[in-house]
Design a protein around this motif. Structure first.
Motif, PDB file in Angstrom:
ATOM      1  N   GLY A  27     -21.795  33.517  -1.111  1.00 60.67           N
ATOM      2  CA  GLY A  27     -23.209  33.847  -1.240  1.00 60.67           C
ATOM      3  C   GLY A  27     -23.747  33.584  -2.633  1.00 60.67           C
TER       4      GLY A  27
ATOM      5  N   ASP B 197     -31.733  37.337  -1.638  1.00 62.11           N
ATOM      6  CA  ASP B 197     -30.416  37.039  -2.197  1.00 62.11           C
ATOM      7  C   ASP B 197     -30.442  37.086  -3.719  1.00 62.11           C
ATOM      8  OD1 ASP B 197     -29.197  36.753   0.242  1.00 62.11           O
ATOM      9  OD2 ASP B 197     -29.540  34.594   0.364  1.00 62.11           O
TER      10      ASP B 197
ATOM     11  N   GLN C 118     -32.101  45.683   8.700  1.00 63.32           N
ATOM     12  CA  GLN C 118     -32.090  44.562   7.760  1.00 63.32           C
ATOM     13  C   GLN C 118     -33.256  44.677   6.782  1.00 63.32           C
ATOM     14  OE1 GLN C 118     -29.943  42.192   7.260  1.00 63.32           O
ATOM     15  NE2 GLN C 118     -31.082  40.875   5.862  1.00 63.32           N
TER      16      GLN C 118
ATOM     17  N   LYS D 281     -26.556  37.359   2.458  1.00 67.34           N
ATOM     18  CA  LYS D 281     -26.948  37.755   3.814  1.00 67.34           C
ATOM     19  C   LYS D 281     -28.422  38.104   3.922  1.00 67.34           C
ATOM     20  CE  LYS D 281     -22.345  39.613   4.870  1.00 67.34           C
ATOM     21  NZ  LYS D 281     -21.569  40.812   5.239  1.00 67.34           N
TER      22      LYS D 281
END
Length: 528
Positions: A280, A238, A192, A231
């Protein structure tokens, strides 16, 4: 002052001990420098100029465990003071060479060195180039990219430094292309944190020129960034994702015209939004920074070109924040939001669209311009604009159900059919629509100017929307404003009420139809 001067003289001796002392002596010298560094900023700045970095880097690589700890602590001190005062630091060639050497130490030190050097570039560009900073940055990017896994430590800072150096330098801009494949690959195989580092790195490199953006598109960055929308670990991530995606989509749209001589055709790619990706974007449209609200609207605008993407945009409820952005956004954000809303009703293309669809597109265009002007923006017109977009979508779904049955994800997690969901989207209680209340107030109590601006849009509302307004009690006002456009609605309502036992409303609808028949030949024929 006398004490500091004596300490500065001592620094030179300690640096010489770092070069020529025994292993124990070098460790003691590093420890002493650490102690001296706590006395003043002037002493800390003297470390690099005295040549301490090079032997400290060597000690960091070859010394004992305790010696490496002492060396790393002093190097962090050097980086910290230079970062704090990098706007005023002027490096010698020797100091610049030593600072660049920090790019090839531990991942954490290398990352910090890239960040510090980025701030030093404006005042030390020529010296840093001479010292080999570009090779050091490319090595960092290449190392992180070649692994294509892990946290990608240093990609963001090294890409940022490379972007600053590339301004006005075609050679460095060309070298930046070599870093793109590895960074894009990290979007797929990194952790991530690694993916977030890759996004930040792409954000920096995309600022160099459009050729770099084309390389990112060719490596498949667009679809990977779409998957990452919404995400990120925080809003900043983002926003960066949306910003890079907007930048790449824009160059993708221009590729046929401007970049055919560079591209092998892979830039001309269809972007497919998922529902998660569309969702998103919505928070960024609502509450992102000014730049990121524009970027999110830009992504919607450039994606609202296929039935699949329009479906996901509508399901994500992006229409409402787009309409809001017309009134509250910057000039660029208003432009992108307006283009997105126009795209959401342009299902057939301007040339081949049937008359009613062209009329609706014209009404949407007029309302977009009205809502973009602070002097003419109005909540009732905003409600009408939202409803026109939803109406256009409802009618397109109804008329082309087979197309939407092919859209991936037509069954949700509960196994519910997508088509009924789409058909009932209009009934979900739009923020501005609220059962038509803002329009009711405008029709019953609004000024003539607002009503005249609303008239073209009222004429192309869908039959269910017009019927709802009529049943609420706006029959007379709609007859005056919409005229013949109300005929089909009145016939529908007449058929509906005559089928009920009491026939309530029959007289009013029949009278309205008769009134329209005196003003319009089509209405007269239908009334007969």
């Amino acid at each position: 002052i006398h004490l500091e001067r004596s300490c500065l003289e001592l620094v030179d001796g300690l640096v010489q001990l770092l070069y020529s002392g025994t292993q124990k002596g070098k460790e003691q010298a590093a420890s002493a420098l650490g102690s001296l560094g706590s006395m003043s900023d002037g002493i800390k700045l003297a470390f690099a100029e005295a040549g301490a970095v090079k032997p400290l880097v060597k000690l960091l690589r070859t010394g004992s465990s305790s010696a490496r700890e002492e060396a790393e602590a002093v190097l962090w001190t050097i980086l910290a003071i230079n970062k704090e005062q990098n706007a005023s630091v002027r490096l010698s060639v020797e100091a610049a060479t030593d600072m660049v050497a920090l790019l090839s130490t531990t991942p954490e030190l290398s990352k910090e060195a890239a960040s510090v050097l980025r701030g030093m570039i404006p005042n030390n560009r020529a010296i840093l180039l001479q010292a080999g900073i570009v090779d050091g940055l490319m090595q960092m990017l290449g190392t992180a990219g070649s692994n294509c896994t892990g946290d990608g430590i240093g990609i963001s800072d090294s890409a940022g430094s490379l972007e600053v150096l590339a301004r006005g330098d075609t050679r460095i801009s060309a070298l930046a292309l070599e870093a793109v494949p590895g960074i894009v690959a990290l979007l797929t195989r990194g952790t991530q944190k690694g993916r977030e580092q890759a996004v930040a790195g792409l954000w920096s490199l995309s600022s160099i020129n459009d050729r770099v953006k084309v390389a990112m598109v060719e490596e498949g960055a667009v679809s990977l960034l779409v998957e990452l929308l919404g995400k990120g670990a925080n809003r900043q991530v983002d926003e960066a994702t949306a910003g890079v995606l907007w930048s790449l989509l824009a160059v993708n749209a221009r590729s046929r015209q401007f970049w055919s001589r560079y591209s092998d055709g892979r830039t001309d790619q269809e972007v497919k939004l998922t529902l998660a990706a569309a969702k998103g974007l919505v928070p960024l449209l609502h509450t992102g920074s000014e730049l990121m609200r524009e970027a999110a609207a830009g992504v919607v605008n450039l994606c609202a070109t296929t039935d699949c993407n329009r479906t996901q945009i509508m399901r994500a409820r992006a229409v409402e924040p787009l309409v809001e952005l017309l009134h509250t956004g910057t000039e660029g954000a208003r432009e992108q939001a307006g283009s997105a809303l126009r795209g959401l009703v342009d299902y057939s293309g301007a040339e081949s669209a049937p008359p009613r669809e062209r009329a609706r597109s014209g009404a949407v265009d007029s309302l977009v311009m009205s809502q973009s002007d602070y002097m003419t923006a109005d909540k009732a017109l905003a409600a009408l604009l939202e409803q026109l977009v939803y109406d256009a979508f409802d009618e397109h779904v109804r008329d082309h159900e087979s197309i939407f049955q092919e859209i991936e994800g037509q069954l949700d997690v509960h196994g519910t059919r997508l088509i009924p969901e789409l058909m009932s989207l209009r009934e979900r209680g739009l923020d501005n629509w609220r059962g038509g209340q803002p329009l009711v107030e405008m029709l019953q109590f609004g000024g003539q100017e607002v009503q005249s601006r609303a008239a073209p849009g009222l004429c192309v509302l869908s039959l269910p929307s017009l019927a709802e307004l009529v049943e609420i009690g706006c029959l007379k006002q709609l007859v005056d404003l919409a005229g013949a456009a109300l005929v089909d609605t009145l016939l529908h309502l007449l058929n509906k009420v005559t089928a009920t036992p009491d026939g309530a409303g029959t007289s009013a609808y029949a009278q309205a139809l008769s009134y329209l028949a005196t003003r319009d030949t089509r209405a007269a024929r239908l009334a007969e």
